[in-house]
Scaffold this motif. Structure first.
Motif, PDB file in Angstrom:
ATOM      1  N   PHE A  29      64.462 -37.591  -1.450  1.00 18.04           N
ATOM      2  CA  PHE A  29      63.159 -38.168  -1.109  1.00 18.04           C
ATOM      3  C   PHE A  29      62.641 -37.618   0.223  1.00 18.04           C
ATOM      4  CE2 PHE A  29      60.769 -41.433   1.185  1.00 18.04           C
ATOM      5  CZ  PHE A  29      59.671 -41.555   0.342  1.00 18.04           C
ATOM      6  N   ILE A  30      63.512 -37.553   1.216  1.00 17.68           N
ATOM      7  CA  ILE A  30      63.107 -37.044   2.532  1.00 17.68           C
ATOM      8  C   ILE A  30      62.708 -35.573   2.446  1.00 17.68           C
ATOM      9  CG2 ILE A  30      63.948 -36.520   4.864  1.00 17.68           C
ATOM     10  CD1 ILE A  30      63.249 -39.460   4.406  1.00 17.68           C
ATOM     11  N   GLU A  31      63.494 -34.764   1.741  1.00 17.93           N
ATOM     12  CA  GLU A  31      63.175 -33.342   1.589  1.00 17.93           C
ATOM     13  C   GLU A  31      61.839 -33.148   0.877  1.00 17.93           C
ATOM     14  OE1 GLU A  31      64.812 -30.478   2.706  1.00 17.93           O
ATOM     15  OE2 GLU A  31      65.889 -31.964   3.899  1.00 17.93           O
ATOM     16  N   MET A  32      61.633 -33.858  -0.216  1.00 22.36           N
ATOM     17  CA  MET A  32      60.375 -33.737  -0.954  1.00 22.36           C
ATOM     18  C   MET A  32      59.191 -34.196  -0.101  1.00 22.36           C
ATOM     19  SD  MET A  32      60.898 -32.469  -3.970  1.00 22.36           S
ATOM     20  CE  MET A  32      59.460 -32.966  -4.876  1.00 22.36           C
ATOM     21  N   THR A  33      59.388 -35.260   0.646  1.00 22.92           N
ATOM     22  CA  THR A  33      58.310 -35.774   1.488  1.00 22.92           C
ATOM     23  C   THR A  33      57.911 -34.775   2.554  1.00 22.92           C
ATOM     24  OG1 THR A  33      59.035 -38.046   1.116  1.00 22.92           O
ATOM     25  CG2 THR A  33      57.621 -37.658   3.024  1.00 22.92           C
ATOM     26  N   LEU A  67      50.206 -22.020   9.982  1.00 23.82           N
ATOM     27  CA  LEU A  67      50.705 -23.395   9.965  1.00 23.82           C
ATOM     28  C   LEU A  67      51.924 -23.529   9.059  1.00 23.82           C
ATOM     29  CD1 LEU A  67      50.382 -26.409  10.728  1.00 23.82           C
ATOM     30  CD2 LEU A  67      49.013 -26.634   8.658  1.00 23.82           C
ATOM     31  N   THR A  68      51.884 -22.877   7.908  1.00 19.81           N
ATOM     32  CA  THR A  68      53.019 -22.930   6.986  1.00 19.81           C
ATOM     33  C   THR A  68      54.247 -22.286   7.598  1.00 19.81           C
ATOM     34  OG1 THR A  68      51.514 -22.892   5.106  1.00 19.81           O
ATOM     35  CG2 THR A  68      53.799 -22.317   4.674  1.00 19.81           C
ATOM     36  N   ALA A  69      54.087 -21.151   8.250  1.00 20.29           N
ATOM     37  CA  ALA A  69      55.228 -20.471   8.878  1.00 20.29           C
ATOM     38  C   ALA A  69      55.842 -21.320   9.987  1.00 20.29           C
ATOM     39  CB  ALA A  69      54.787 -19.123   9.428  1.00 20.29           C
ATOM     40  N   ALA A  74      60.057 -25.248  11.679  1.00 17.05           N
ATOM     41  CA  ALA A  74      60.314 -26.558  12.277  1.00 17.05           C
ATOM     42  C   ALA A  74      61.029 -27.518  11.319  1.00 17.05           C
ATOM     43  CB  ALA A  74      59.000 -27.187  12.736  1.00 17.05           C
ATOM     44  N   LEU A  75      60.772 -27.406  10.024  1.00 14.53           N
ATOM     45  CA  LEU A  75      61.282 -28.390   9.077  1.00 14.53           C
ATOM     46  C   LEU A  75      62.559 -27.984   8.354  1.00 14.53           C
ATOM     47  CD1 LEU A  75      57.996 -29.631   7.381  1.00 14.53           C
ATOM     48  CD2 LEU A  75      59.339 -30.770   9.136  1.00 14.53           C
TER      49      LEU A  75
END
Length: 83
Positions: A29-33, A67-69, A74-75
């Motif tokens: 759930f956290i990864e998908m979010t 922004l995606t990069a 970061a994520l």
């Protein structure tokens, strides 16, 4: 008139899910979010720069890619993460 759910109310047994299954589901759930949130943020930036600011397609695409990069860096999961 009798409640049709009253007969099955006693079938529920509290606390039967394995802890490992709960941890796996929470991690998923956290990864998908977080990844879906990054995708939505990139899409919003792209559309805002293209249409609201009026800068055009190419600056909007560059903004969304940047922004995606930054978001991917970061994520992503850290090597020293507990899970």
């Amino acid at each position: 008139m009798a409640d049709q759910h009253a007969e099955t109310a006693h079938d529920h047994v509290h606390g039967q899910m394995e802890i490992s299954a709960q941890v796996t589901m929470f991690d998923l759930f956290i990864e998908m979010t977080k990844w879906c949130s990054l995708g939505v943020a990139a899409l919003v930036v792209f559309l805002v720069v293209w249409f609201a600011v009026g800068a055009g397609f190419l600056p909007a695409l560059i903004s969304a890619v940047v922004l995606t990069a930054i978001g991917v860096v970061a994520l992503r999961k850290k090597k020293d993460a507990a899970h």
